[in-house]
Write an enzyme that holds these catalytic residues in place. Structure first.
Site, PDB file in Angstrom:
ATOM      1  N   TYR A  49      12.368 -13.699   6.604  1.00 37.52           N
ATOM      2  CA  TYR A  49      12.994 -12.950   7.702  1.00 37.52           C
ATOM      3  C   TYR A  49      13.246 -11.490   7.362  1.00 37.52           C
ATOM      4  O   TYR A  49      13.676 -10.726   8.206  1.00 37.52           O
ATOM      5  CB  TYR A  49      14.300 -13.623   8.161  1.00 37.52           C
ATOM      6  CG  TYR A  49      15.253 -14.018   7.048  1.00 37.52           C
ATOM      7  CD1 TYR A  49      15.980 -13.078   6.355  1.00 37.52           C
ATOM      8  CD2 TYR A  49      15.398 -15.353   6.691  1.00 37.52           C
ATOM      9  CE1 TYR A  49      16.847 -13.441   5.333  1.00 37.52           C
ATOM     10  CE2 TYR A  49      16.264 -15.735   5.678  1.00 37.52           C
ATOM     11  CZ  TYR A  49      16.981 -14.776   4.994  1.00 37.52           C
ATOM     12  OH  TYR A  49      17.822 -15.140   3.974  1.00 37.52           O
ATOM     13  N   LYS A  50      12.989 -11.096   6.092  1.00 41.74           N
ATOM     14  CA  LYS A  50      13.220  -9.693   5.715  1.00 41.74           C
ATOM     15  C   LYS A  50      11.920  -8.911   5.914  1.00 41.74           C
ATOM     16  O   LYS A  50      11.521  -8.638   7.034  1.00 41.74           O
ATOM     17  CB  LYS A  50      13.714  -9.618   4.278  1.00 41.74           C
ATOM     18  CG  LYS A  50      15.040 -10.352   4.030  1.00 41.74           C
ATOM     19  CD  LYS A  50      15.468 -10.186   2.583  1.00 41.74           C
ATOM     20  CE  LYS A  50      16.656 -11.046   2.205  1.00 41.74           C
ATOM     21  NZ  LYS A  50      17.903 -10.641   2.839  1.00 41.74           N
ATOM     22  N   ARG A 110      23.438   0.606   2.456  1.00 38.94           N
ATOM     23  CA  ARG A 110      22.112   0.157   2.037  1.00 38.94           C
ATOM     24  C   ARG A 110      21.078   0.503   3.118  1.00 38.94           C
ATOM     25  O   ARG A 110      21.319   0.276   4.309  1.00 38.94           O
ATOM     26  CB  ARG A 110      22.200  -1.351   1.836  1.00 38.94           C
ATOM     27  CG  ARG A 110      21.121  -1.964   1.025  1.00 38.94           C
ATOM     28  CD  ARG A 110      21.478  -3.404   0.710  1.00 38.94           C
ATOM     29  NE  ARG A 110      21.466  -4.244   1.896  1.00 38.94           N
ATOM     30  CZ  ARG A 110      21.130  -5.535   1.915  1.00 38.94           C
ATOM     31  NH1 ARG A 110      20.769  -6.128   0.789  1.00 38.94           N
ATOM     32  NH2 ARG A 110      21.156  -6.245   3.014  1.00 38.94           N
ATOM     33  N   ASP A 149      13.428 -15.314  -7.585  1.00 34.22           N
ATOM     34  CA  ASP A 149      13.735 -15.175  -6.159  1.00 34.22           C
ATOM     35  C   ASP A 149      13.090 -13.869  -5.679  1.00 34.22           C
ATOM     36  O   ASP A 149      13.415 -12.782  -6.184  1.00 34.22           O
ATOM     37  CB  ASP A 149      15.264 -15.157  -5.967  1.00 34.22           C
ATOM     38  CG  ASP A 149      15.662 -15.110  -4.491  1.00 34.22           C
ATOM     39  OD1 ASP A 149      14.867 -14.616  -3.670  1.00 34.22           O
ATOM     40  OD2 ASP A 149      16.794 -15.530  -4.172  1.00 34.22           O
ATOM     41  N   PHE A 165      21.928 -12.655  -6.006  1.00 32.98           N
ATOM     42  CA  PHE A 165      22.580 -12.900  -4.715  1.00 32.98           C
ATOM     43  C   PHE A 165      23.466 -14.138  -4.853  1.00 32.98           C
ATOM     44  O   PHE A 165      23.043 -15.148  -5.421  1.00 32.98           O
ATOM     45  CB  PHE A 165      21.509 -13.114  -3.635  1.00 32.98           C
ATOM     46  CG  PHE A 165      22.060 -13.113  -2.245  1.00 32.98           C
ATOM     47  CD1 PHE A 165      22.380 -11.919  -1.610  1.00 32.98           C
ATOM     48  CD2 PHE A 165      22.285 -14.298  -1.575  1.00 32.98           C
ATOM     49  CE1 PHE A 165      22.896 -11.912  -0.325  1.00 32.98           C
ATOM     50  CE2 PHE A 165      22.802 -14.305  -0.287  1.00 32.98           C
ATOM     51  CZ  PHE A 165      23.109 -13.107   0.341  1.00 32.98           C
TER      52      PHE A 165
HETATM   53  C1  PLP Z   1      18.169 -12.770  -3.068  1.00 34.65           C
HETATM   54  C2  PLP Z   1      18.608 -13.617  -1.927  1.00 34.65           C
HETATM   55  N1  PLP Z   1      18.602 -14.967  -2.052  1.00 34.65           N
HETATM   56  C3  PLP Z   1      19.002 -15.767  -1.034  1.00 34.65           C
HETATM   57  C4  PLP Z   1      19.420 -15.234   0.183  1.00 34.65           C
HETATM   58  C5  PLP Z   1      19.903 -16.075   1.343  1.00 34.65           C
HETATM   59  O1  PLP Z   1      19.347 -17.302   1.470  1.00 34.65           O
HETATM   60  P1  PLP Z   1      19.312 -18.073   2.881  1.00 34.65           P
HETATM   61  O2  PLP Z   1      18.028 -17.678   3.542  1.00 34.65           O
HETATM   62  O3  PLP Z   1      19.383 -19.506   2.528  1.00 34.65           O
HETATM   63  O4  PLP Z   1      20.469 -17.615   3.706  1.00 34.65           O
HETATM   64  C6  PLP Z   1      19.416 -13.843   0.339  1.00 34.65           C
HETATM   65  C7  PLP Z   1      19.866 -13.271   1.641  1.00 34.65           C
HETATM   66  O5  PLP Z   1      19.864 -12.117   1.889  1.00 34.65           O
HETATM   67  C8  PLP Z   1      19.009 -13.025  -0.736  1.00 34.65           C
HETATM   68  O6  PLP Z   1      19.036 -11.702  -0.603  1.00 34.65           O
END
Ligand code: PLP
Length: 397
Positions: free
Chosen positions: A209-210, A356, A184, A113
């Site tokens: 939040y997901k 998606r 991650d 990401f």
């Molecule tokens: C793999 C990944 N890393 C980081 C983030 C975003 O990070 P943040 O919560 O700081 O916006 C996302 C957002 O969808 C993500 O999919």
């Protein structure tokens, strides 16, 4: 066996909507609004600042960390919540680099990401020109863990395609080379079983939040392996990660273990919503969630391929190789997704051409999948997407 009808009843889902975007933002757990309202009126309203002690606000980051840790195979006391995922990526990679001061390369892949790559770019710029972020194709990662790589930073489940990296094998390969790993888990936590401890992972980060359903802006989490926790020096050395924040010393001394990965004041309102969301997870077994998710994604792929020949599968066909989402490629995918949303099926779009769909057994069942595909088929067969209103790009896609 998880009772998925019971977990579904724990969410407030709008009528006439099939929500296939819980991989991006989970829906509202029914108990969250009452819990937040109680926290605001009874705790904030009546306890005022004494709530930090009386209502236990100050302990929330580690308490929630342990509840999340249970879902990702983390040892008790090794996960803390707070800040955003971008911040936690920075923190984890900075600490990992300090553990390998003789090496200057962070290795990642082009499926990562963007924020992960951006945060590391910024970090390395401040560390000096001898540092390098090396980005390779996902399948080139194993062959690219060379002797100069200090840190391997990967997102386990690719946010676009859902392709799954082999965390155990890559962590082993990295360790054999003296490389530290940062995983991650944004698209893993609550989506698939993760075994951080069993994989001997070093650092991991993720959002809530997901799939965890903590709500928009819910706090992130960071994991540090207990064998490293006392050696880690936090780059974001905020006062709440200090050994004794209320001593107000002028010098920083890291707190005990994972406590040192805290930065500043925790977002108590968001954490309260997250605690209600985690109650739903208490009723679920992640192995059951994975088995159901595979059933749903297999069904979705089979039905879409039969009914929508214009869509090309962009996710791995083998369910063991993908997370809990399915993506299809279509040149006018943005318009098609807008049309789908207008017809009550919510997914999302990732440039340049990816439609998606997330599958979340806590509140999505096979009937929802069948119904969603019939609406998608109607849109594709009758080109319902081909109108100007569905082609206007909005700020969030
Ligand atoms: C793999 C990944 N890393 C980081 C983030 C975003 O990070 P943040 O919560 O700081 O916006 C996302 C957002 O969808 C993500 O999919």
């Amino acid at each position: 066996m998880t009772d998925f009808a019971a977990t579904k009843a724990m969410f407030d889902l709008p009528k006439d909507v099939i929500y296939l975007d819980g991989n991006s933002l989970g829906p509202l757990p029914h108990a969250a609004s009452g819990r937040v309202s109680d926290m605001m009126t009874r705790e904030w309203g009546q306890m005022l600042i004494t709530g930090w002690n009386k209502a236990g606000w100050m302990a929330m980051p580690t308490k929630l960390g342990d509840r999340i840790g249970h879902l990702i195979g983390a040892e008790p006391g090794s996960v803390v919540t707070g800040d955003t995922l971008s911040i936690k990526v920075y923190q984890a990679v900075a600490s990992a680099l300090e553990l390998r001061p003789d090496r200057k390369v962070v290795l990642s892949d082009s499926g990562n990401f963007p924020t992960d790559l951006y945060m590391v770019e910024g970090l390395l710029r401040s560390l000096g020109p001898e540092y390098e972020l090396r980005v390779v194709a996902p399948d080139e990662v194993p062959g690219s863990i060379t002797e100069d790589v200090a840190v391997l930073m990967l997102t386990e489940v690719d946010y676009r395609s859902g392709r799954l990296h082999d965390m155990k094998a890559l962590t082993e390969l990295a360790h054999a080379n003296g490389t530290i790993t940062v995983w991650d888990l944004a698209h893993s936590a609550g989506a698939i079983p993760v075994d951080l401890s069993g994989c001997s992972a070093d650092f991991a980060v993720g959002c809530t939040y997901k799939y965890l359903n903590g709500g928009p802006g819910a706090p992130a989490f960071v994991y540090v392996a207990p064998r490293l926790a006392e050696r880690v020096r936090p780059a974001l050395s905020g006062w709440l990660g200090h050994e004794a924040p209320f001593a107000f010393d002028l010098d920083y001394r890291p707190g005990d273990g994972i406590e040192r990965m805290r930065v500043g004041t925790p977002p108590v309102i968001q954490m309260t919503a997250l605690s209600a969301a985690m109650d739903v997870w208490d009723m679920a077994d992640i192995q059951d969630v994975r088995a159901k998710s595979i059933e749903l994604t297999e069904l979705f792929i089979e039905r879409v391929e039969a009914a929508c020949p214009g869509l090309e599968l962009a996710s791995p066909r083998d369910p063991e190789q993908r997370g809990s989402q399915v993506s299809f490629r279509f040149a006018d995918g943005y318009a098609a997704m807008q049309a789908l949303i207008a017809h009550g099926v919510i997914g999302d779009f990732r440039a340049p051409d990816i439609m998606r769909f997330g599958f979340t057994p806590l509140y999505i069942d096979a009937q929802d999948v069948e119904h969603a595909v019939s609406i998608l088929a109607d849109i594709m067969t009758n080109r319902l997407w081909d109108t100007p209103e569905f082609k206007v790009r909005q700020r969030v896609t």
